[in-house]
Design an enzyme around this catalytic site. Structure first.
Site, short mmCIF file in Angstrom:
data_model
loop_
_atom_site.label_atom_id
_atom_site.label_comp_id
_atom_site.label_asym_id
_atom_site.label_seq_id
_atom_site.Cartn_x
_atom_site.Cartn_y
_atom_site.Cartn_z
CB THR A 142 -0.92 0.10 1.24
OG1 THR A 142 -0.10 0.04 2.40
CG2 THR A 142 -1.96 -0.96 1.27
N GLY A 200 0.36 5.10 1.22
CA GLY A 200 -0.51 6.09 1.85
C GLY A 200 0.11 7.46 1.73
CB ALA A 201 -1.04 10.74 2.96
N GLY A 239 3.20 7.06 4.36
CA GLY A 239 4.15 5.98 4.27
C GLY A 239 3.71 4.88 3.34
NE ARG A 240 6.73 5.04 -0.98
CZ ARG A 240 8.01 5.24 -1.28
NH1 ARG A 240 8.82 4.22 -1.43
NH2 ARG A 240 8.46 6.45 -1.42
CG ASP A 251 -7.34 5.65 10.10
OD1 ASP A 251 -8.53 5.93 9.88
OD2 ASP A 251 -6.54 5.35 9.20
#
Lengths: 265, 206
Positions: free
Chosen positions: A25, A27-28, A30-31, A158
């Protein structure tokens, strides 16, 4: 390859391993890569926070290090207390990465949708309770997992059904079986909570209630057809620790006003 | 030969990791003295096997130290002392001596010894395969001449015979951990203790 050039992997993943890392994935912040820790048969999830070019380098290094470290600390704390989270395998906060257990299984979101997918689209006939038992059981397991998390004084920040995995049990790994059995497998497994990038430590009813509220809203929008089952999550949450009932009372206030606290006071 | 070449994920092939296990070591004093005098022929990580839970536990420490070496961020004189300090999970690197006392080799106490050797790439161009074979034989010959003990296989079965659990529990803070206390299955508890120790090492200093 173009993607690789645009998103270079962390240095640690440029060293050889039995299998190349795969990007799971993006994300904004991190990965997540799937890779291995120490041995070819020890799969691991590597979370990487790449440097942000728009931040001052010194500030960027400090923030990255602090965030990776704080996430690892939360994971350790949860793990020690028996909250179902992946254990940390290795980390290099200065380099912005952390390796943890690779959870073999699917996100809860996918499991629930697979379960619901086989139901007729319009047929509004309420399902027989017995028929829904595996799904209801999953709701209970979600409530228990979130309750265990809150009991340790951690608020996730989250909570969604994408940030919970269903860890495959060994006996469920064999494919096949009847239709009903394979459908039940979609929602089988131990619930493991992941992605503590926004987690904070808090014992306040308010923070816990907001955590539940975020999950409730996420659940309603991701699985509208299972929305009525969310009450089961809350019901099982209620019995996980002493202050849980008062968190649920607080949740009613939060529902009325939304996630943000009043700007007064 | 009981000197094992250990293949680790994410370690460049130009770095070789070797490991050996000796039981009933009788000359800990001598080995300790070589470390103290910084005898350059004794560039090894000597680890008291009673502080090792398992192969994974040991290899995690080795990998962390090699990763620090690759980053060029060693906090101790070399990769071998880094391994010993890594397995001793504290933030304070001033406690190197303490780390050696607890996890390294201790005169009069150490009976079973794990030896790790990390060979770094040669600076000049050489025939790598030849060098490797040579290195492995040379290391083993040197160890066999200098470590008075019985070579054993570096397996969980062998290691678990010598693990000093009260010590390991104390140093990795495994006492009073709810996740462990609720377990009744011995094997499961061992596995979870291993996870917690590995996590403790990874989070060292945070």
């Amino acid at each position: 390859m173009a993607a690789d050039a645009q998103f270079p992997p962390p240095k640690v993943l440029t060293y050889p391993a039995s299998a190349p890392p795969s990007l799971i994935t993006q994300g904004a912040e991190g990965r997540v890569y799937k890779t291995t820790h120490l041995l070819p048969d020890r799969p691991s999830a590597l979370k990487y926070r790449p440097p942000k070019p728009y931040r001052h380098p010194i500030l960027d290094a400090r923030l990255t290090k602090a965030r990776i470290s704080s996430e690892a600390k939360v994971l350790e704390r949860c793990w020690r207390e028996g909250v179902p989270v992946p254990p940390v395998y290795a980390m290099d906060p200065a380099a912005g990465w952390m390796m943890m257990e690779w959870i073999e299984g699917i996100p809860v979101r996918v499991g629930i949708n697979e379960w619901l997918g086989e139901r007729p689209e319009d047929g509004e006939e309420p399902a027989e309770a017995a028929e829904e038992a595996p799904l209801i059981d999953l709701m209970k397991r979600i409530g228990t997992a979130v309750g265990a998390l809150h009991r340790t004084g951690v608020v996730h920040g989250d909570l969604t059904t994408s940030n919970m995995m269903l860890r495959q049990r060994k006996e469920d790994q064999v494919n096949g079986g009847t239709g009903a059995e394979s459908k039940a497998k979609a929602v089988a497994g131990d619930v493991v909570i992941i992605d503590f990038g926004l987690a904070t430590q808090s014992m306040a009813d308010e923070d816990r209630a907001v955590d539940l509220y975020v999950l409730e809203r996420a659940f309603a929008s991701t699985h509208p057809r299972a929305e009525r089952l969310f009450a089961t999550v809350l019901e099982s949450y209620k019995h996980t620790f002493k202050k849980a009932p008062s968190v649920l009372i607080k949740l009613e206030d939060v529902r009325l006003r939304g996630r943000k606290r009043s700007m007064l006071g | 030969m009981a000197l094992e070449k250990v293949e680790l994920e994410h370690v460049p092939p130009t770095y070789q990791v070797y490991a050996a296990f000796f039981r009933n070591v009788s000359n800990a004093e001598f080995l300790h003295a070589q470390l103290l005098s910084r005898n350059s022929e004794f560039e090894y990580a000597f680890i008291d096997a009673s502080s090792v839970i398992s192969r994974l536990h040991l290899l995690s420490a080795v990998y962390s130290a090699v990763n620090v070496l690759l980053d060029g961020a060693l906090r101790t004189p070399n990769v071998h002392s880094e391994i010993v300090v890594t397995i001793f999970n504290t933030a304070n690197i001033l406690q190197i001596a303490d780390a050696y006392r607890r996890w390294g080799i201790t005169p009069g106490k150490t009976k079973d010894l794990v030896v790790v050797k990390v060979v770094q790439p040669p600076s000049g161009p050489q025939d790598e395969t030849q060098t490797q074979i040579h290195a492995q034989n040379a290391i083993w010959d040197h160890l066999r001449q200098n470590v008075q003990g019985t070579p054993a296989a570096l397996t969980d079965a062998e290691l678990s015979q010598v693990t000093d659990w009260p010590k390991v529990r104390k140093y990795y803070r495994l006492n009073g951990v709810p996740a462990l206390d609720r377990l009744t299955d011995e094997k499961e508890r061992w596995k979870q203790s291993e996870s917690l120790a590995i996590m403790g090492m990874a989070l060292r200093g945070l």
